[in-house]
Motif scaffolding. Structure first.
Motif, mmCIF file in Angstrom:
data_model
loop_
_atom_site.group_PDB
_atom_site.id
_atom_site.type_symbol
_atom_site.label_atom_id
_atom_site.label_comp_id
_atom_site.label_asym_id
_atom_site.label_seq_id
_atom_site.Cartn_x
_atom_site.Cartn_y
_atom_site.Cartn_z
ATOM 1 N N THR A 59 0.830 -1.205 0.000
ATOM 2 C CA THR A 59 0.000 0.000 0.000
ATOM 3 C C THR A 59 0.865 1.255 0.000
ATOM 4 N N ASP A 107 2.294 2.734 -3.213
ATOM 5 C CA ASP A 107 1.400 3.396 -4.168
ATOM 6 C C ASP A 107 1.899 4.823 -4.391
ATOM 7 N N GLY A 167 0.455 7.303 -5.517
ATOM 8 C CA GLY A 167 -0.561 8.309 -5.238
ATOM 9 C C GLY A 167 -0.852 8.479 -3.764
ATOM 10 N N LEU A 168 -0.084 7.809 -2.902
ATOM 11 C CA LEU A 168 -0.386 7.808 -1.472
ATOM 12 C C LEU A 168 -0.023 9.139 -0.812
ATOM 13 N N GLN A 186 -10.675 14.193 -4.680
ATOM 14 C CA GLN A 186 -10.412 13.031 -5.522
ATOM 15 C C GLN A 186 -10.615 13.354 -7.002
ATOM 16 N N GLU A 246 -5.526 10.252 -9.275
ATOM 17 C CA GLU A 246 -4.607 9.178 -8.888
ATOM 18 C C GLU A 246 -4.363 9.125 -7.374
ATOM 19 N N LEU A 247 -5.023 9.999 -6.637
ATOM 20 C CA LEU A 247 -4.786 10.118 -5.195
ATOM 21 C C LEU A 247 -5.286 8.897 -4.423
ATOM 22 N N CYS A 248 -4.462 8.423 -3.497
ATOM 23 C CA CYS A 248 -4.861 7.388 -2.529
ATOM 24 C C CYS A 248 -4.569 7.949 -1.139
ATOM 25 N N VAL A 300 -4.492 8.208 2.908
ATOM 26 C CA VAL A 300 -4.535 7.522 4.192
ATOM 27 C C VAL A 300 -4.913 8.582 5.215
#
Length: 296
Positions: free
Chosen positions: A88, A91, A93-94, A116, A121-123, A125
């Motif tokens: 994860t 990634d 985009g994290l 978003q 491409e954003l992820c 957390v």
């Protein structure tokens, strides 16, 4: 502390125990049956315990083998979870944001769809670990709080203004509007936070205008406090940003005859200069722009 067996021996043991067969374990691990038998013998010698009993054409675990199998499988499960977490964090985009839970829920969550859409491409957390007080040293890209970090190499942006407001549910508003303010305590109680008695803003109100009110509930989590007020259990003084979504959707109303009290602004902390990745800068700039728009 006893020397731990090698990972190779434990993997061979786990496969043989799970499959009940040295030959099937050998096939799974792409080894010869004699290699698996040798590994098991090494492990039994190191532990000074028999781990298997031969039954027909297969094997069964001894009591010691069953104990070891449970430990090995728990360890493998933890290891697999750690490896998945590493995947994860690879990634590109994290982006990791740490903020109080109520602000994430009440202010940021309703704006995530727009964020978003702006950065497909954003992820994200999103963490509520308020013990995190360092940027980039604990995998934190952006940190939101009401206290500046004052950390070397970090820029603290004064971001969102805030204020304490008295709120109530729509179903309780008519009975309060029908009475003068000094009689409100006769029909409604207070839903408080433990921290309210230390905060400069609401603590003054509790000692003055709200002194006659009976405390109905005291929480240590603002989300539970807001939920209780929405249910009509009482009124409360809350930070407007944390109640933002409730106020916008009409689940809560601001009581007009109670003073709005100045609160410390929210601080958005990020790495000074260029962040570790361009996408972190994009998220930071989006949040800063959203704060500027709300200030106008």
């Amino acid at each position: 502390m006893a020397k731990l067996p090698s990972f190779k021996l434990l993997m061979g043991f786990e496969a043989a125990a799970r499959l009940g067969s040295f030959s099937r374990a050998a096939d799974e691990l792409c080894l010869s049956q004699s290699a698996i038998s040798h590994q098991i013998l090494q492990l039994e010698t190191q532990l000074a315990q028999p781990l298997f009993l031969r039954v027909g054409r297969g094997v069964e675990l001894t009591v010691a083998g069953e104990v070891l199998l449970r430990s090995v499988q728990r360890s493998l499960s933890v290891l697999a979870g750690g490896l998945a977490q590493i995947d994860t964090y690879l990634d590109p985009g994290l982006v990791v944001i740490v903020a109080p839970a109520a602000l994430l829920q009440g202010w940021l969550q309703p704006r995530l769809a727009a964020l978003q859409a702006a950065i497909p491409e954003l992820c994200l957390v999103l963490s509520v670990d308020e013990s995190a007080r360092y940027i980039d040293e604990v995998d934190v890209d952006l940190l939101i709080s009401q206290r500046p970090l004052q950390q070397a190499g970090v820029q603290d942006h004064t971001w969102l203004s805030d204020e304490w407001v008295a709120v109530v549910s729509p179903q309780r508003m008519p009975e309060l509007q029908a009475l003068p303010v000094h009689q409100h305590h006769q029909v409604i109680g207070l839903i408080s936070l433990e921290a309210d008695f230390q905060n400069d803003g609401p603590s003054h109100q509790f000692r003055q205008q709200l002194a006659a009110f009976r405390r109905r509930r005291i929480y240590d989590d603002v989300r539970l406090q807001l939920d209780a007020v929405c249910r009509g259990d009482g009124m409360a003084y809350v930070l407007r940003r944390q109640a933002s979504e409730y106020l916008q959707t009409g689940q809560l109303l601001i009581l007009p005859d109670y003073p709005r009290l100045a609160a410390a602004p929210w601080i958005l902390s990020s790495v000074a200069g260029a962040p570790r990745a361009e996408i972190v800068r994009q998220v930071r700039d989006f949040l800063l722009q959203a704060g500027e728009l709300e200030a106008t």
